[in-house]
Design a protein around this motif. Structure first.
Motif, mmCIF file in Angstrom:
data_model
loop_
_atom_site.group_PDB
_atom_site.id
_atom_site.type_symbol
_atom_site.label_atom_id
_atom_site.label_comp_id
_atom_site.label_asym_id
_atom_site.label_seq_id
_atom_site.Cartn_x
_atom_site.Cartn_y
_atom_site.Cartn_z
ATOM 1 N N ARG A 13 0.829 -1.203 0.000
ATOM 2 C CA ARG A 13 0.000 0.000 0.000
ATOM 3 C C ARG A 13 0.867 1.259 0.000
ATOM 4 N NH1 ARG A 13 -5.156 1.655 0.887
ATOM 5 N NH2 ARG A 13 -5.410 3.710 1.834
ATOM 6 N N SER A 144 -5.443 5.962 -1.208
ATOM 7 C CA SER A 144 -6.438 5.008 -1.699
ATOM 8 C C SER A 144 -6.636 5.135 -3.200
ATOM 9 C CB SER A 144 -7.775 5.221 -0.977
ATOM 10 O OG SER A 144 -7.664 4.918 0.398
ATOM 11 N N ASP A 145 -6.726 6.371 -3.685
ATOM 12 C CA ASP A 145 -6.909 6.590 -5.128
ATOM 13 C C ASP A 145 -5.733 6.019 -5.914
ATOM 14 O OD1 ASP A 145 -9.283 7.820 -4.648
ATOM 15 O OD2 ASP A 145 -8.535 9.877 -4.915
ATOM 16 N N SER A 147 -3.629 3.681 -4.978
ATOM 17 C CA SER A 147 -3.642 2.227 -4.865
ATOM 18 C C SER A 147 -4.664 1.604 -5.814
ATOM 19 C CB SER A 147 -3.957 1.826 -3.419
ATOM 20 O OG SER A 147 -3.982 0.425 -3.278
ATOM 21 N N ASP A 148 -5.856 2.168 -5.871
ATOM 22 C CA ASP A 148 -6.918 1.623 -6.718
ATOM 23 C C ASP A 148 -6.583 1.740 -8.197
ATOM 24 O OD1 ASP A 148 -8.323 1.050 -4.439
ATOM 25 O OD2 ASP A 148 -9.694 2.752 -4.585
ATOM 26 N N GLN A 149 -6.041 2.874 -8.587
ATOM 27 C CA GLN A 149 -5.693 3.077 -9.992
ATOM 28 C C GLN A 149 -4.625 2.076 -10.436
ATOM 29 O OE1 GLN A 149 -7.013 4.890 -12.275
ATOM 30 N NE2 GLN A 149 -7.985 6.683 -11.403
ATOM 31 N N GLU A 151 -3.914 -0.838 -9.032
ATOM 32 C CA GLU A 151 -4.485 -2.189 -8.984
ATOM 33 C C GLU A 151 -5.293 -2.470 -10.242
ATOM 34 O OE1 GLU A 151 -5.102 -5.903 -7.239
ATOM 35 O OE2 GLU A 151 -3.910 -4.261 -6.420
ATOM 36 N N ASN A 152 -6.126 -1.536 -10.639
ATOM 37 C CA ASN A 152 -6.956 -1.728 -11.834
ATOM 38 C C ASN A 152 -6.109 -1.804 -13.099
ATOM 39 O OD1 ASN A 152 -9.342 -1.729 -10.356
ATOM 40 N ND2 ASN A 152 -9.610 0.484 -10.527
ATOM 41 N N LYS A 155 -4.186 -5.288 -13.279
ATOM 42 C CA LYS A 155 -5.075 -6.399 -13.637
ATOM 43 C C LYS A 155 -5.196 -6.566 -15.150
ATOM 44 C CE LYS A 155 -8.058 -6.336 -9.543
ATOM 45 N NZ LYS A 155 -9.416 -6.006 -9.029
#
Length: 214
Positions: A13, A144-145, A147-149, A151-152, A155
């Motif tokens: 993270r 968080s933003d 991390s999410d970006q 992660e997406n 993938k």
């Protein structure tokens, strides 16, 4: 690790450390980014394959099987009866670099430092410690933003036969395969294949977002 399991690379993270400085003219606390870190953790499992450098082939048939198995890694044609931890590490290191490049890309793409350092809070009724705590809470949303970006994005990076991570592993395997071939020639094992799989594209590790599925 000595356990038999799939090797993996997992995201760590992001952590954004902020502080504040006092703007005496406007009488506000201004957010300042002190440091930022992010990355990924690699876990390598020993698995059930036979490592040819630790346990070399003792017969021509074993040498044939070893060369064919390792030559088929990139295309995922063979069960990994012969393999090396170094090749697994090369594969996972490629994934780690994907995370690194993606984090760098989205740090800039989201203008995180600029957005954070544009944040101010009035000095009136707010000491420095409380101001820092307020800015730290504000920074959590950006963590968080980010991390999410990432992660997406990750993938969507390909991880199938003949894709960059497998090509990186194949390049590492070839070094060992050539040693097996050389030993086979010394032993007079004429039926052992003497070619190695040419690795496909490895660089760059990261596709510039946006990335389509596959």
């Amino acid at each position: 690790m000595e356990t038999a399991d799939a090797c993996s690379t997992t995201k760590t993270r992001p952590k954004i450390c902020v502080t504040v400085c006092r703007d005496e003219v406007e009488d506000v606390w201004r957010c300042r980014v002190a440091s930022a870190s992010a990355g990924a953790k690699i876990t390598i499992h020993r698995d059930n394959f036979r490592a040819p450098l630790l346990h070399p082939s003792t017969t021509e048939e074993e040498a044939i099987d070893a060369v064919n198995a390792m030559n088929g890694y990139q295309a995922r044609e063979k069960v990994r009866t012969w393999h090396t931890p170094a090749a697994s590490l090369a594969h996972e290191e490629h994934h780690r670099r994907e995370f690194e490049e993606a984090f760098k890309f989205y740090w800039k793409e989201l203008n995180i430092q600029e957005e954070l350092e544009s944040k101010t809070i009035p000095c009136l009724g707010m000491n420095m410690d409380n101001a820092i705590h307020f800015m730290e809470q504000f920074a959590l949303g950006f963590e968080s933003d980010l991390s999410d970006q990432v992660e997406n994005c990750i993938k969507r990076f390909p991880d199938e036969a003949n894709t960059r991570p497998y090509c990186a592993g194949q390049k590492s395997l070839n070094e060992v395969t050539l040693q097996i071939i050389a030993q086979a020639k010394t032993n007079g094992w004429s039926r052992v294949p003497d070619q190695v799989t040419e690795p496909g594209a490895i660089e760059p590790p990261c596709f510039k977002p946006p990335v389509n599925e596959g």
